[in-house]
Design a protein around this motif. Structure first.
Motif, short mmCIF file in Angstrom:
data_model
loop_
_atom_site.label_atom_id
_atom_site.label_comp_id
_atom_site.label_asym_id
_atom_site.label_seq_id
_atom_site.Cartn_x
_atom_site.Cartn_y
_atom_site.Cartn_z
N SER A 289 0.82 -1.21 0.00
CA SER A 289 0.00 0.00 0.00
C SER A 289 0.86 1.27 0.00
O SER A 289 0.48 2.27 -0.58
CB SER A 289 -0.94 0.00 1.19
N ALA A 290 1.98 1.21 0.67
CA ALA A 290 2.88 2.37 0.72
C ALA A 290 4.31 1.86 0.86
O ALA A 290 4.56 0.86 1.51
CB ALA A 290 2.53 3.26 1.89
N PHE A 291 5.23 2.56 0.23
CA PHE A 291 6.64 2.20 0.36
C PHE A 291 7.49 3.40 0.03
O PHE A 291 7.03 4.37 -0.58
CB PHE A 291 7.00 1.00 -0.53
N GLU A 292 8.73 3.32 0.45
CA GLU A 292 9.69 4.38 0.19
C GLU A 292 10.89 3.77 -0.52
O GLU A 292 11.38 2.70 -0.13
CB GLU A 292 10.15 4.99 1.53
N ILE A 293 11.36 4.42 -1.55
CA ILE A 293 12.55 3.97 -2.26
C ILE A 293 13.74 4.77 -1.73
O ILE A 293 13.70 6.00 -1.69
CB ILE A 293 12.41 4.19 -3.78
N VAL A 294 14.77 4.05 -1.31
CA VAL A 294 15.96 4.69 -0.78
C VAL A 294 17.11 4.42 -1.75
O VAL A 294 17.44 3.27 -2.01
CB VAL A 294 16.31 4.15 0.63
N ASP A 295 17.70 5.48 -2.26
CA ASP A 295 18.87 5.36 -3.12
C ASP A 295 20.09 5.43 -2.20
O ASP A 295 20.49 6.50 -1.76
CB ASP A 295 18.89 6.51 -4.13
N TYR A 296 20.67 4.28 -1.91
CA TYR A 296 21.76 4.25 -0.93
C TYR A 296 23.08 4.79 -1.49
O TYR A 296 24.06 4.89 -0.76
CB TYR A 296 21.93 2.87 -0.30
N PHE A 297 23.08 5.18 -2.75
CA PHE A 297 24.24 5.90 -3.27
C PHE A 297 24.14 7.37 -2.88
O PHE A 297 25.14 8.03 -2.67
CB PHE A 297 24.35 5.75 -4.79
N LYS A 298 22.91 7.88 -2.80
CA LYS A 298 22.69 9.27 -2.39
C LYS A 298 22.53 9.40 -0.88
O LYS A 298 22.87 10.43 -0.31
CB LYS A 298 21.45 9.83 -3.08
N GLN A 299 21.98 8.37 -0.24
CA GLN A 299 21.81 8.32 1.21
C GLN A 299 22.54 7.08 1.71
O GLN A 299 21.92 6.05 1.98
CB GLN A 299 20.33 8.24 1.58
N PRO A 300 23.85 7.15 1.82
CA PRO A 300 24.64 5.96 2.14
C PRO A 300 24.29 5.36 3.50
O PRO A 300 23.90 6.06 4.43
CB PRO A 300 26.08 6.46 2.14
N PHE A 301 24.44 4.06 3.57
CA PHE A 301 24.27 3.35 4.83
C PHE A 301 25.41 3.68 5.77
O PHE A 301 26.55 3.85 5.33
CB PHE A 301 24.29 1.83 4.62
N THR A 302 25.12 3.72 7.05
CA THR A 302 26.16 3.70 8.05
C THR A 302 26.37 2.23 8.42
O THR A 302 25.54 1.37 8.08
CB THR A 302 25.75 4.48 9.32
N HIS A 303 27.44 1.97 9.12
CA HIS A 303 27.68 0.60 9.56
C HIS A 303 26.48 0.11 10.38
O HIS A 303 26.00 -1.01 10.19
CB HIS A 303 28.97 0.53 10.40
N GLU A 304 25.98 0.96 11.27
CA GLU A 304 24.90 0.57 12.18
C GLU A 304 23.60 0.29 11.43
O GLU A 304 22.92 -0.69 11.72
CB GLU A 304 24.68 1.66 13.24
N THR A 305 23.24 1.15 10.48
CA THR A 305 21.97 0.94 9.76
C THR A 305 22.04 -0.29 8.86
O THR A 305 21.07 -1.05 8.77
CB THR A 305 21.55 2.18 8.94
N LEU A 306 23.18 -0.51 8.24
CA LEU A 306 23.33 -1.70 7.39
C LEU A 306 23.35 -2.97 8.24
O LEU A 306 22.72 -3.97 7.89
CB LEU A 306 24.58 -1.61 6.52
N ALA A 307 24.03 -2.93 9.37
CA ALA A 307 24.06 -4.09 10.26
C ALA A 307 22.66 -4.44 10.73
O ALA A 307 22.28 -5.62 10.77
CB ALA A 307 24.98 -3.81 11.45
#
Length: 104
Positions: A9-27
């Motif tokens: 019903s709803a979703f968000e697309i995240v471009d991780y090249f523009k909004q890079p992951f931190t170690h913590e968020t990727l973990a």
């Protein structure tokens, strides 16, 4: 994308090249998947073949490698509040969404 549009019903697309992951968020994302960081590595990528193919890295080192080299991350990754999945084949998305509906 069509499968996601038709089933969520709803979703968000995240471009991780523009909004890079931190170690913590990727973990945290990888932990939600129940897989290891190495499972999220694109082993066909030239950067992997040149710099990582023969290496035996720890979970944290693989996460650091992905953060430093985002091209290494398999995609698409679909995340809900309680789970995440590398959606290849795309039908894995349906399994994740079905699981979410059962939990609701």
């Amino acid at each position: 994308m069509a499968l996601l549009t038709d089933n969520a019903s709803a979703f968000e697309i995240v471009d991780y090249f523009k909004q890079p992951f931190t170690h913590e968020t990727l973990a945290a994302l990888i932990q939600k998947s129940g897989s290891s960081a190495k499972d999220f590595i694109r082993t066909q990528e030239d950067d992997f073949k040149l710099h990582f193919k023969e290496k035996k890295l720890s979970e944290n080192e693989w996460i650091d490698a992905i953060v430093a080299n985002p091209k290494l991350l398999k995609r698409p990754i679909i995340e809900t509040e309680g789970a995440a999945v590398w959606a290849d084949p795309p039908e894995k998305l349906l399994t994740l969404l079905h699981k979410k509906q059962l939990e609701s």
